[in-house]
Write a protein that holds these residues in place. Structure first.
Motif, PDB file in Angstrom:
ATOM      1  N   SER A 168       1.395  -1.241   0.313  1.00  0.00           N
ATOM      2  CA  SER A 168       0.145   0.113  -0.170  1.00  0.00           C
ATOM      3  C   SER A 168       1.167   1.121  -0.087  1.00  0.00           C
ATOM      4  O   SER A 168       1.021   2.228  -0.607  1.00  0.00           O
ATOM      5  CB  SER A 168      -0.940  -0.086   0.689  1.00  0.00           C
ATOM      6  OG  SER A 168      -1.469  -0.769   1.176  1.00  0.00           O
ATOM      7  N   ASP A 171       1.969   2.316  -3.552  1.00  0.00           N
ATOM      8  CA  ASP A 171       1.670   2.498  -4.900  1.00  0.00           C
ATOM      9  C   ASP A 171       0.779   3.451  -4.226  1.00  0.00           C
ATOM     10  O   ASP A 171       1.254   4.786  -4.766  1.00  0.00           O
ATOM     11  CB  ASP A 171       0.270   1.305  -4.637  1.00  0.00           C
ATOM     12  CG  ASP A 171       0.554   0.090  -4.843  1.00  0.00           C
ATOM     13  OD1 ASP A 171       1.414  -0.010  -5.170  1.00  0.00           O
ATOM     14  OD2 ASP A 171      -0.320  -0.812  -4.508  1.00  0.00           O
ATOM     15  N   TYR A 172       0.459   4.231  -2.926  1.00  0.00           N
ATOM     16  CA  TYR A 172       0.450   5.427  -2.706  1.00  0.00           C
ATOM     17  C   TYR A 172       1.750   6.425  -2.654  1.00  0.00           C
ATOM     18  O   TYR A 172       1.688   7.674  -3.643  1.00  0.00           O
ATOM     19  CB  TYR A 172       1.203   5.544  -0.853  1.00  0.00           C
ATOM     20  CG  TYR A 172       0.822   7.078  -0.273  1.00  0.00           C
ATOM     21  CD1 TYR A 172      -0.875   7.877  -0.344  1.00  0.00           C
ATOM     22  CD2 TYR A 172       1.415   7.513   0.618  1.00  0.00           C
ATOM     23  CE1 TYR A 172      -0.528   8.772   0.181  1.00  0.00           C
ATOM     24  CE2 TYR A 172       1.334   8.463   0.617  1.00  0.00           C
ATOM     25  CZ  TYR A 172       0.162   9.433   0.783  1.00  0.00           C
ATOM     26  OH  TYR A 172       0.522  11.278   0.985  1.00  0.00           O
ATOM     27  N   ASN A 174       3.749   5.846  -5.614  1.00  0.00           N
ATOM     28  CA  ASN A 174       3.948   5.779  -6.695  1.00  0.00           C
ATOM     29  C   ASN A 174       3.012   6.992  -7.410  1.00  0.00           C
ATOM     30  O   ASN A 174       3.063   7.783  -8.163  1.00  0.00           O
ATOM     31  CB  ASN A 174       3.851   4.950  -7.312  1.00  0.00           C
ATOM     32  CG  ASN A 174       5.506   4.142  -6.840  1.00  0.00           C
ATOM     33  OD1 ASN A 174       6.521   4.318  -6.954  1.00  0.00           O
ATOM     34  ND2 ASN A 174       4.968   2.678  -6.476  1.00  0.00           N
ATOM     35  N   LYS A 175       1.374   7.189  -6.447  1.00  0.00           N
ATOM     36  CA  LYS A 175       0.772   8.147  -6.692  1.00  0.00           C
ATOM     37  C   LYS A 175       1.060   9.150  -7.000  1.00  0.00           C
ATOM     38  O   LYS A 175       0.800  10.094  -7.282  1.00  0.00           O
ATOM     39  CB  LYS A 175      -0.600   7.142  -6.509  1.00  0.00           C
ATOM     40  CG  LYS A 175      -2.278   7.553  -6.708  1.00  0.00           C
ATOM     41  CD  LYS A 175      -3.261   7.749  -5.773  1.00  0.00           C
ATOM     42  CE  LYS A 175      -4.446   8.489  -5.914  1.00  0.00           C
ATOM     43  NZ  LYS A 175      -5.391   7.979  -5.361  1.00  0.00           N
ATOM     44  N   LYS A 176       1.491   9.622  -5.827  1.00  0.00           N
ATOM     45  CA  LYS A 176       1.367  11.002  -4.898  1.00  0.00           C
ATOM     46  C   LYS A 176       2.777  11.205  -5.777  1.00  0.00           C
ATOM     47  O   LYS A 176       3.208  12.889  -6.224  1.00  0.00           O
ATOM     48  CB  LYS A 176       1.839  10.769  -4.335  1.00  0.00           C
ATOM     49  CG  LYS A 176      -0.040  11.070  -3.100  1.00  0.00           C
ATOM     50  CD  LYS A 176      -0.482  11.775  -3.803  1.00  0.00           C
ATOM     51  CE  LYS A 176      -2.220  11.707  -2.640  1.00  0.00           C
ATOM     52  NZ  LYS A 176      -2.618  12.639  -2.419  1.00  0.00           N
ATOM     53  N   ASN A 177       4.191  10.674  -6.796  1.00  0.00           N
ATOM     54  CA  ASN A 177       5.119  11.005  -6.951  1.00  0.00           C
ATOM     55  C   ASN A 177       5.973  11.458  -5.544  1.00  0.00           C
ATOM     56  O   ASN A 177       6.859  12.477  -5.733  1.00  0.00           O
ATOM     57  CB  ASN A 177       4.868  12.105  -7.483  1.00  0.00           C
ATOM     58  CG  ASN A 177       6.087  12.682  -8.641  1.00  0.00           C
ATOM     59  OD1 ASN A 177       6.794  11.302  -9.216  1.00  0.00           O
ATOM     60  ND2 ASN A 177       6.537  13.453  -9.586  1.00  0.00           N
ATOM     61  N   TYR A 178       5.917  10.742  -4.674  1.00  0.00           N
ATOM     62  CA  TYR A 178       6.643  10.301  -2.983  1.00  0.00           C
ATOM     63  C   TYR A 178       7.870   9.817  -3.524  1.00  0.00           C
ATOM     64  O   TYR A 178       7.662   8.549  -3.835  1.00  0.00           O
ATOM     65  CB  TYR A 178       6.235  10.773  -2.367  1.00  0.00           C
ATOM     66  CG  TYR A 178       4.665  11.640  -2.012  1.00  0.00           C
ATOM     67  CD1 TYR A 178       5.221  13.350  -2.541  1.00  0.00           C
ATOM     68  CD2 TYR A 178       3.729  11.501  -1.128  1.00  0.00           C
ATOM     69  CE1 TYR A 178       4.041  13.913  -2.852  1.00  0.00           C
ATOM     70  CE2 TYR A 178       2.933  12.565  -0.261  1.00  0.00           C
ATOM     71  CZ  TYR A 178       3.192  14.078  -1.111  1.00  0.00           C
ATOM     72  OH  TYR A 178       1.576  14.411  -1.338  1.00  0.00           O
ATOM     73  N   GLU A 214      -2.977  10.598   5.552  1.00  0.00           N
ATOM     74  CA  GLU A 214      -3.132   9.410   4.527  1.00  0.00           C
ATOM     75  C   GLU A 214      -2.856   8.060   4.941  1.00  0.00           C
ATOM     76  O   GLU A 214      -3.170   7.205   4.055  1.00  0.00           O
ATOM     77  CB  GLU A 214      -2.769  10.232   3.315  1.00  0.00           C
ATOM     78  CG  GLU A 214      -3.360  11.561   2.865  1.00  0.00           C
ATOM     79  CD  GLU A 214      -3.046  12.210   1.234  1.00  0.00           C
ATOM     80  OE1 GLU A 214      -3.808  12.832   0.907  1.00  0.00           O
ATOM     81  OE2 GLU A 214      -1.682  11.968   1.135  1.00  0.00           O
TER      82      GLU A 214
END
Length: 229
Positions: A168, A171-172, A174-178, A214
């Protein structure tokens, strides 16, 4: 300055008393600041350390006058290196890998050097250094807070179900570009439950509290705490 006053530069009852009194005052002021913040080493510890360093240096000066071949810097040099053992005792690593006590340890080491300066008769340097230490410890805390506020790295401690949470978290990010850094985890009892410390580079440093919340909602996350406060 004070070093030019002959009665205070010579080794006599007046200069010895003055040096001990000055050591008590300067170290006491620094120790009071640590005491106010409930640190492991407080008022009395700082005063005793500084007095010990001062008397060590006075004793070495006395020995060098009594025995001309004695190196006047030999014993004080051992104080500078030996105080590290006392300072190390004030450093605490909490259960969530947070380190506390570094400033107190550094303060003890600096307090010992102030005592050596006083014991050597270098009053001006000791007084200026004491004032500088007090200013740093008491009034420059906001610099740390300001830096932390605008630092893009979020340092996080979590207790989680490792197999579920890691998937999780990746994925988080990568999604937020962190970007994820320094992931360290301790497995508990051979199962998937673990405690974990990691840093996350975010795009907006003012959005850290939102990021923590988050991550708290991610699958597998049980306990979360932001480190560095």
């Amino acid at each position: 300055m004070l070093e030019n006053i002959k009665q205070l530069s010579d080794l006599n009852l007046l200069s010895i008393s003055f040096r001990i009194l000055l050591a008590m005052i300067t170290s006491g002021l620094i120790g009071m600041e640590r005491e106010r913040k409930q640190r492991p080493a407080g008022f009395r510890t700082y005063v005793v350390v500084c007095l010990g360093a001062t008397l060590t240096c006075i004793t070495n000066l006395y020995m060098s006058k009594l025995y001309p071949g004695v190196d006047p810097s030999r014993i004080p040099a051992q104080v500078v290196s030996g105080i590290g053992f006392l300072g190390a005792g004030t450093i605490i690593v909490t259960k969530n890998s947070r380190i506390k006590g570094l400033t107190t340890a550094a303060g003890l080491w600096c307090c010992a050097t102030i005592g050596i300066a006083i014991g050597s008769g270098f009053y001006t340097g000791a007084i200026i250094c004491s004032i500088a230490v007090i200013i740093i410890m008491r009034f420059l805390t906001f610099v740390d807070k300001s830096y932390f506020k605008y630092n893009k790295y979020v340092y996080i401690y979590v207790e989680c179900d490792h197999k579920i949470f890691m998937r999780s978290l990746i994925d988080y990010a990568n999604k937020k570009n962190y970007s994820l850094y320094d992931i360290d985890h301790i497995q508990q009892n051979g199962d998937s439950f673990c405690s974990m410390v990691f840093s996350l580079k975010v795009t907006d440093p003012l959005n850290k509290s939102t990021v923590v919340e988050e991550i708290r909602q991610l699958d597998g996350c049980l306990i979360i705490e932001e480190l560095g406060h």
